[in-house]
Design a protein around this motif. Sequence first.
Motif, PDB file in Angstrom:
ATOM      1  N   VAL A   8       0.791  -1.141  -0.071  1.00 13.13           N
ATOM      2  CA  VAL A   8       0.029  -0.133  -0.155  1.00 13.13           C
ATOM      3  C   VAL A   8       0.936   1.198  -0.121  1.00 13.13           C
ATOM      4  O   VAL A   8       0.532   2.222  -0.563  1.00 13.13           O
ATOM      5  N   GLU A   9       2.082   1.297   0.554  1.00 14.51           N
ATOM      6  CA  GLU A   9       2.840   2.379   0.684  1.00 14.51           C
ATOM      7  C   GLU A   9       3.768   2.567  -0.755  1.00 14.51           C
ATOM      8  O   GLU A   9       4.636   3.513  -0.692  1.00 14.51           O
ATOM      9  N   GLY A  11       2.870   4.212  -3.084  1.00 11.48           N
ATOM     10  CA  GLY A  11       2.580   5.501  -3.416  1.00 11.48           C
ATOM     11  C   GLY A  11       2.847   6.645  -2.558  1.00 11.48           C
ATOM     12  O   GLY A  11       2.196   7.868  -2.395  1.00 11.48           O
ATOM     13  N   GLN A  12       3.894   6.400  -1.465  1.00 12.66           N
ATOM     14  CA  GLN A  12       3.963   7.464  -0.431  1.00 12.66           C
ATOM     15  C   GLN A  12       4.630   8.769  -0.755  1.00 12.66           C
ATOM     16  O   GLN A  12       4.504   9.584  -0.146  1.00 12.66           O
ATOM     17  N   GLU A  14       3.717  10.304  -3.530  1.00 16.68           N
ATOM     18  CA  GLU A  14       2.310  10.989  -3.934  1.00 16.68           C
ATOM     19  C   GLU A  14       1.972  12.007  -2.938  1.00 16.68           C
ATOM     20  O   GLU A  14       1.868  11.563  -1.767  1.00 16.68           O
ATOM     21  N   LEU A  16      -1.519  13.616  -1.926  1.00 18.55           N
ATOM     22  CA  LEU A  16      -3.191  13.280  -2.155  1.00 18.55           C
ATOM     23  C   LEU A  16      -3.668  14.318  -1.506  1.00 18.55           C
ATOM     24  O   LEU A  16      -3.385  14.373  -0.171  1.00 18.55           O
ATOM     25  N   ALA A  22      -4.789  13.483  -6.778  1.00 18.26           N
ATOM     26  CA  ALA A  22      -3.431  13.523  -6.718  1.00 18.26           C
ATOM     27  C   ALA A  22      -2.782  14.980  -7.467  1.00 18.26           C
ATOM     28  O   ALA A  22      -3.185  15.541  -8.271  1.00 18.26           O
ATOM     29  N   ARG A 196      -7.305   9.134   2.813  1.00 20.00           N
ATOM     30  CA  ARG A 196      -6.039   9.180   1.969  1.00 20.00           C
ATOM     31  C   ARG A 196      -5.853   7.454   1.843  1.00 20.00           C
ATOM     32  O   ARG A 196      -5.261   7.231   0.567  1.00 20.00           O
ATOM     33  N   ARG A 197      -6.219   6.847   2.732  1.00 20.80           N
ATOM     34  CA  ARG A 197      -5.824   5.348   2.515  1.00 20.80           C
ATOM     35  C   ARG A 197      -7.019   4.871   1.400  1.00 20.80           C
ATOM     36  O   ARG A 197      -6.736   4.015   0.628  1.00 20.80           O
ATOM     37  N   ARG A 200      -5.683   5.905  -1.948  1.00 24.94           N
ATOM     38  CA  ARG A 200      -4.467   4.997  -2.358  1.00 24.94           C
ATOM     39  C   ARG A 200      -4.786   3.690  -2.768  1.00 24.94           C
ATOM     40  O   ARG A 200      -4.382   2.883  -3.769  1.00 24.94           O
ATOM     41  N   ARG A 203      -6.398   3.396  -6.361  1.00 31.48           N
ATOM     42  CA  ARG A 203      -5.443   3.864  -7.274  1.00 31.48           C
ATOM     43  C   ARG A 203      -4.476   2.724  -7.359  1.00 31.48           C
ATOM     44  O   ARG A 203      -3.935   2.357  -8.551  1.00 31.48           O
ATOM     45  N   GLN A 204      -4.160   1.798  -6.492  1.00 29.34           N
ATOM     46  CA  GLN A 204      -3.284   0.926  -6.670  1.00 29.34           C
ATOM     47  C   GLN A 204      -3.823  -0.779  -6.329  1.00 29.34           C
ATOM     48  O   GLN A 204      -3.056  -1.625  -5.828  1.00 29.34           O
TER      49      GLN A 204
END
Length: 274
Positions: A8-9, A11-12, A14, A16, A22, A196-197, A200, A203-204
């Motif tokens: 999960v991290e 994209g840390q 980025e 947001l 984003a 935020r979670r 993310r 997106r991922q």
Amino acid sequence: MPSAVTLVEIGQDEILTGEAVALDVQPAGFFLRLAGAAIDMIVTMATAFVVLLALGLTGVLSAGAGLGTIVSILLAVVLLVVAPTTIETATRGRSLGKLIVGARIVRADGGAAGFRQALIRALVGVLEIWFTFGAVAALTGMFTPRAQRLGDLMAGTFSQRTRTGRLAAFEPQVPAPLVEWARIADVAPLPAPVARRLARFVRQAEQLQPHARRMLATQLAAEAAASVSPVPPADPELFVRAVAALRFQRELTAVQARDARAAALLPAPATRRG
């Protein structure tokens, strides 16, 4: 469970907003920063050499040991503190090295850096760059997510890439099974960490392992359910995607309405009379 957190991290780096928007702010890598810093150091040393040579030819340095020492100290202060602070403040985080490699210094939230940030970076840079020949800055940059040196950490800044492709557009859609529910759903503002979670994850999600994806979707659905009414009897991932889409769409509508009100307040252009 640890593997899920690690994935999960991804994209840390980025930045947001709480509503899954984003910002087009991408950190410069370690080697890019190293190249820019090397260019700035070479320019500074070349400038010092030229100035000292000129002072030597004019006899200023040989006029007296005390005067030579004072001039040398003043030159060091100007080149190592005053000049970098002035340049970064005037150019909003740019220098010759950063301009060449395509980077600039910004605040941790993506905003433009100012005088305070430039001064802190310059003062700390005397120690971590010049007194240690860049060793402290290099070690710090190697072990921070955004290749931040010690001065960046103290000033709350990082180096942003300026010559890069734009981030892919992100506009989550309500899954088809929950379209009817979305028309009557009431989604209250989510706590910032949860929002935020959710952003993310949406997106991922395709990059996650199936087991970790299900576990994370279940956890996020339970956290988001406290801000949603009614809660549909749906798959946790579909529910998470629907909540993220509703929050995004409502935030986008609010921004568009704000822009429309601002445009309505602008004076109409004067019409020319023949």
